[in-house]
Scaffold this motif. Structure first.
Motif, PDB file in Angstrom:
ATOM      1  N   GLY A   1      -9.546  -1.307  -7.829  1.00  0.00           N
ATOM      2  CA  GLY A   1      -8.830  -0.396  -8.715  1.00  0.00           C
ATOM      3  C   GLY A   1      -7.335  -0.628  -8.766  1.00  0.00           C
ATOM      4  N   LEU A   2      -6.810  -1.501  -7.915  1.00  0.00           N
ATOM      5  CA  LEU A   2      -5.376  -1.771  -7.904  1.00  0.00           C
ATOM      6  C   LEU A   2      -4.973  -2.562  -9.140  1.00  0.00           C
ATOM      7  CD1 LEU A   2      -4.813  -2.799  -4.169  1.00  0.00           C
ATOM      8  CD2 LEU A   2      -4.508  -0.553  -5.211  1.00  0.00           C
ATOM      9  N   VAL A   3      -3.800  -2.239  -9.693  1.00  0.00           N
ATOM     10  CA  VAL A   3      -3.310  -2.954 -10.869  1.00  0.00           C
ATOM     11  C   VAL A   3      -3.123  -4.436 -10.562  1.00  0.00           C
ATOM     12  CG1 VAL A   3      -1.389  -3.139 -12.490  1.00  0.00           C
ATOM     13  CG2 VAL A   3      -2.191  -0.884 -11.757  1.00  0.00           C
ATOM     14  N   CYS A   4      -2.745  -4.734  -9.320  1.00  0.00           N
ATOM     15  CA  CYS A   4      -2.451  -6.117  -8.931  1.00  0.00           C
ATOM     16  C   CYS A   4      -3.682  -6.842  -8.394  1.00  0.00           C
ATOM     17  CB  CYS A   4      -1.360  -6.129  -7.864  1.00  0.00           C
ATOM     18  SG  CYS A   4      -1.879  -5.318  -6.317  1.00  0.00           S
ATOM     19  N   TYR A   5      -4.870  -6.297  -8.596  1.00  0.00           N
ATOM     20  CA  TYR A   5      -6.056  -6.813  -7.914  1.00  0.00           C
ATOM     21  C   TYR A   5      -6.329  -8.288  -8.218  1.00  0.00           C
ATOM     22  CZ  TYR A   5     -10.884  -7.727  -6.702  1.00  0.00           C
ATOM     23  OH  TYR A   5     -12.014  -8.297  -6.189  1.00  0.00           O
TER      24      TYR A   5
ATOM     25  N   GLU B   1       2.752 -10.052  -3.265  1.00  0.00           N
ATOM     26  CA  GLU B   1       3.346  -9.081  -2.333  1.00  0.00           C
ATOM     27  C   GLU B   1       4.202  -8.076  -3.078  1.00  0.00           C
ATOM     28  OE1 GLU B   1       6.012  -8.997   1.785  1.00  0.00           O
ATOM     29  OE2 GLU B   1       5.991 -10.796   0.533  1.00  0.00           O
ATOM     30  N   LYS B   2       5.010  -8.554  -4.013  1.00  0.00           N
ATOM     31  CA  LYS B   2       5.885  -7.667  -4.777  1.00  0.00           C
ATOM     32  C   LYS B   2       5.074  -6.661  -5.584  1.00  0.00           C
ATOM     33  CE  LYS B   2       9.711  -7.786  -8.092  1.00  0.00           C
ATOM     34  NZ  LYS B   2      10.603  -8.670  -8.919  1.00  0.00           N
ATOM     35  N   GLN B   3       3.952  -7.119  -6.168  1.00  0.00           N
ATOM     36  CA  GLN B   3       3.127  -6.235  -7.001  1.00  0.00           C
ATOM     37  C   GLN B   3       2.278  -5.270  -6.181  1.00  0.00           C
ATOM     38  OE1 GLN B   3       0.758  -8.638  -9.677  1.00  0.00           O
ATOM     39  NE2 GLN B   3       2.463 -10.000 -10.102  1.00  0.00           N
ATOM     40  N   CYS B   4       1.834  -5.710  -5.006  1.00  0.00           N
ATOM     41  CA  CYS B   4       0.794  -4.975  -4.287  1.00  0.00           C
ATOM     42  C   CYS B   4       1.265  -4.184  -3.064  1.00  0.00           C
ATOM     43  CB  CYS B   4      -0.290  -5.949  -3.811  1.00  0.00           C
ATOM     44  SG  CYS B   4      -1.317  -6.606  -5.131  1.00  0.00           S
ATOM     45  N   GLN B   5       2.437  -4.501  -2.545  1.00  0.00           N
ATOM     46  CA  GLN B   5       2.813  -3.955  -1.244  1.00  0.00           C
ATOM     47  C   GLN B   5       2.747  -2.429  -1.203  1.00  0.00           C
ATOM     48  OE1 GLN B   5       6.646  -5.236   0.159  1.00  0.00           O
ATOM     49  NE2 GLN B   5       6.205  -4.667   2.261  1.00  0.00           N
ATOM     50  N   HIS B   6       3.328  -1.771  -2.198  1.00  0.00           N
ATOM     51  CA  HIS B   6       3.363  -0.302  -2.169  1.00  0.00           C
ATOM     52  C   HIS B   6       1.969   0.301  -2.388  1.00  0.00           C
ATOM     53  CE1 HIS B   6       7.663  -0.184  -1.782  1.00  0.00           C
ATOM     54  NE2 HIS B   6       7.831  -0.906  -2.875  1.00  0.00           N
ATOM     55  N   SER B   7       1.168  -0.341  -3.250  1.00  0.00           N
ATOM     56  CA  SER B   7      -0.193   0.159  -3.483  1.00  0.00           C
ATOM     57  C   SER B   7      -1.029   0.063  -2.211  1.00  0.00           C
ATOM     58  CB  SER B   7      -0.859  -0.633  -4.603  1.00  0.00           C
ATOM     59  OG  SER B   7      -0.160  -0.490  -5.813  1.00  0.00           O
ATOM     60  N   LEU B   8      -0.886  -1.043  -1.488  1.00  0.00           N
ATOM     61  CA  LEU B   8      -1.646  -1.208  -0.247  1.00  0.00           C
ATOM     62  C   LEU B   8      -1.179  -0.208   0.808  1.00  0.00           C
ATOM     63  CD1 LEU B   8      -1.874  -5.102   0.018  1.00  0.00           C
ATOM     64  CD2 LEU B   8      -3.700  -3.522  -0.585  1.00  0.00           C
ATOM     65  N   GLU B   9       0.132   0.002   0.893  1.00  0.00           N
ATOM     66  CA  GLU B   9       0.655   0.952   1.879  1.00  0.00           C
ATOM     67  C   GLU B   9       0.144   2.362   1.609  1.00  0.00           C
ATOM     68  OE1 GLU B   9       4.876   0.611   1.933  1.00  0.00           O
ATOM     69  OE2 GLU B   9       4.868  -1.427   2.760  1.00  0.00           O
ATOM     70  N   SER B  10      -0.060   2.688   0.338  1.00  0.00           N
ATOM     71  CA  SER B  10      -0.606   4.019   0.011  1.00  0.00           C
ATOM     72  C   SER B  10      -2.033   4.174   0.515  1.00  0.00           C
ATOM     73  CB  SER B  10      -0.554   4.261  -1.496  1.00  0.00           C
ATOM     74  OG  SER B  10      -1.463   3.406  -2.180  1.00  0.00           O
ATOM     75  N   LEU B  11      -2.720   3.034   0.729  1.00  0.00           N
ATOM     76  CA  LEU B  11      -4.075   3.050   1.287  1.00  0.00           C
ATOM     77  C   LEU B  11      -4.064   2.899   2.799  1.00  0.00           C
ATOM     78  CD1 LEU B  11      -5.866   0.727  -1.317  1.00  0.00           C
ATOM     79  CD2 LEU B  11      -5.918   3.228  -1.232  1.00  0.00           C
ATOM     80  N   GLY B  12      -2.861   2.848   3.380  1.00  0.00           N
ATOM     81  CA  GLY B  12      -2.759   2.670   4.826  1.00  0.00           C
ATOM     82  C   GLY B  12      -2.928   1.229   5.260  1.00  0.00           C
ATOM     83  N   ILE B  13      -2.714   0.268   4.341  1.00  0.00           N
ATOM     84  CA  ILE B  13      -2.887  -1.154   4.647  1.00  0.00           C
ATOM     85  C   ILE B  13      -1.524  -1.835   4.566  1.00  0.00           C
ATOM     86  CG2 ILE B  13      -4.026  -3.317   3.978  1.00  0.00           C
ATOM     87  CD1 ILE B  13      -6.163  -1.608   2.578  1.00  0.00           C
ATOM     88  N   MET B  14      -1.091  -2.442   5.657  1.00  0.00           N
ATOM     89  CA  MET B  14       0.160  -3.164   5.655  1.00  0.00           C
ATOM     90  C   MET B  14      -0.032  -4.545   5.030  1.00  0.00           C
ATOM     91  SD  MET B  14       2.250  -0.998   7.016  1.00  0.00           S
ATOM     92  CE  MET B  14       1.255   0.241   6.188  1.00  0.00           C
ATOM     93  N   TRP B  15       1.026  -5.070   4.394  1.00  0.00           N
ATOM     94  CA  TRP B  15       0.924  -6.396   3.787  1.00  0.00           C
ATOM     95  C   TRP B  15       0.580  -7.411   4.872  1.00  0.00           C
ATOM     96  CZ3 TRP B  15      -0.013  -8.526  -0.584  1.00  0.00           C
ATOM     97  CH2 TRP B  15       0.226  -9.885  -0.772  1.00  0.00           C
ATOM     98  N   PRO B  16      -0.536  -8.162   4.723  1.00  0.00           N
ATOM     99  CA  PRO B  16      -1.068  -8.940   5.848  1.00  0.00           C
ATOM    100  C   PRO B  16      -0.614 -10.393   5.932  1.00  0.00           C
ATOM    101  CG  PRO B  16      -2.688  -8.847   4.097  1.00  0.00           C
ATOM    102  CD  PRO B  16      -1.485  -8.073   3.608  1.00  0.00           C
ATOM    103  N   PHE B  17       0.105 -10.914   4.909  1.00  0.00           N
ATOM    104  CA  PHE B  17       0.360 -12.351   4.869  1.00  0.00           C
ATOM    105  C   PHE B  17       1.840 -12.671   5.045  1.00  0.00           C
ATOM    106  CE2 PHE B  17      -3.217 -11.640   1.772  1.00  0.00           C
ATOM    107  CZ  PHE B  17      -4.222 -12.058   2.638  1.00  0.00           C
TER     108      PHE B  17
END
Length: 417
Positions: free
Chosen positions: A346-350, A383-399
């Motif tokens: 469902g993420l825009v950056c998927y 990373e630029k597109q997804c970082q905040h969306s992942l953090e909202s799910l409790g997932i830190m940027w992994p790479f």
């Protein structure tokens, strides 16, 4: 479903520590789970701090508010022993972690193994600061001579290391590599800790000069051209003293092969057993010249059709395993690792996230059986597109994007879609 609210006095925060955990499932915990949410004010604004399952007790959690909601949920099948946890109400200035954990981000705790592992696990990057004494390894070596060694040599090297040296000398010369000390975890196929040497700036099987482990010194290795690629990998198991090696640039005319080696026309040295075996081990093919009664073996690619659902339809349909970057042995293991990906659709950056993740976990296979890593530009843009969306799910940027090639050449890496 069990819910606990831990309410501290205003001005205090809460420290929460799980002592034992035995809950069905693996991340992302589709079945049974333990959730932590910190609440602000009247409890209407909440932020998920963690979701846990499995059998490994997680690191300490320090909240930023005085209210913590703890939720335990189990489904109708497969039970476990559950969990035991403790909590303390502390001043914000007293945030801390257990002795075997690392404190970062103003109160976030990580397992010590995440410290100095070449990935930025802390948002503030503090887990990768001052790490030279732990994993300062790899790099581009352009001098006419030099040395390379495992981290902390001659002490035991750290776990979970991947070090890559790209040796490049003046064109027209070749690289001669000699190991002086060598002691790595031993295994029949060197599947745990190992050193790989390639005759080009590539990790594909077609460029492999040798993979080594154990206590025996590797032979003197001479590249056919002016480049050499050395890769050191250690897993989470046993550790040893590692290796120390030196290299020097030599003229092709100065290269002398050993008494039990075959001298290729281009100066390359190969073991006598590879002469007239049906394969061109010399890049110029001279080891297969003037051979009689030889049946040449058919070429068989190491590529295999992609079976991982997430990674199908990406512009490439073949991959190669085992994955030496992540130590994933086969596609079945990759499927298990990526089984929770549908939560991210469902993420825009998927789409870009899918390309990046697949190019790391299920990489594109090249015609010669090698694999292509993702381009640095793909990683940075995702990373630029997804970082905040992942953090909202409790997932830190992994790479760690700095580990990938700074190129957009499709021959070298996989770029943005």
């Amino acid at each position: 479903m069990c819910i606990w609210w831990i309410l501290a006095e205003p001005g205090l925060v809460i420290q929460f520590k799980v002592d034992s955990l035995n809950i069905e499932g693996h991340s992302p915990c589709h079945f049974d789970r333990l959730d932590l949410h910190e609440e602000e004010g009247n409890g209407f604004n909440t932020h998920q701090l963690a979701r846990w399952c499995g059998n490994v007790a997680p690191p300490t959690v320090n909240t930023n508010t005085s209210r913590l909601k703890v939720s335990f949920v189990s489904d109708a099948s497969v039970g476990g022993r559950g969990f035991i946890a403790r909590y303390w109400m502390i001043a914000p200035s007293d945030k801390s972690c257990a002795w075997d954990e690392f404190l970062c981000d103003g109160g976030r705790c990580l397992f010590a193994s995440f410290n100095c592992n070449n990935f930025y696990d802390c948002l503030d990057g503090s887990d990768e600061v001052n790490c030279a004494q732990y994993h300062d390894c790899g790099g581009v070596l352009t001098a006419s001579e030099g040395s390379l060694a495992t981290p902390k040599h001659p002490e035991q090297y750290p776990h979970r290391q991947t070090c890559v040296w790209h040796i490049s000398v003046t064109r027209g010369q070749v690289v001669q590599l000699m190991f002086h000390n060598f002691s790595l975890e031993s295994a029949g196929d060197c599947q745990y800790d190992f050193v790989e040497v390639h005759d080009q700036a590539s990790s594909s099987p077609s460029t492999l000069m040798g993979r080594y482990c154990g206590d025996s010194l590797p032979p003197i290795l001479i590249s056919p051209q002016h480049e050499m690629f050395v890769i050191f990998v250690s897993d989470e198991g046993e550790s040893d003293e590692g290796f120390f090696a030196t290299y020097q640039a030599v003229n092709k005319s100065q290269v002398a092969c050993g008494p039990h080696e075959f001298s290729c026309i281009n100066g390359q040295c190969e073991a006598m057993q590879w002469v007239c075996d049906g394969w061109n081990d010399c890049l110029d093919g001279s080891d297969e010249m003037n051979c009689t009664n030889i049946t040449h073996l058919p070429y068989e690619t190491a590529c295999e059709k992609i079976e991982v659902e997430m990674c199908q339809g990406l512009g490439y349909n073949e991959t190669s395993f085992p994955n030496i970057w992540l130590e994933i042995p086969d596609q079945r293991s990759a499927i298990s690792t990526l089984k929770g990906y549908k939560l991210l659709t469902g993420l825009v950056c998927y789409e870009n996230l899918r390309v990046l993740t697949c190019s790391i976990f299920v990489p594109k296979c090249t015609w010669d059986g090698g694999v292509l890593p993702p381009c640095q530009s793909l990683c940075l843009s995702t990373e630029k597109q997804c970082q905040h969306s992942l953090e909202s799910l409790g997932i830190m940027w992994p790479f760690n994007c700095n580990l990938f090639p700074d190129s957009d050449d499709p021959i070298e890496c996989v770029g943005p879609i």
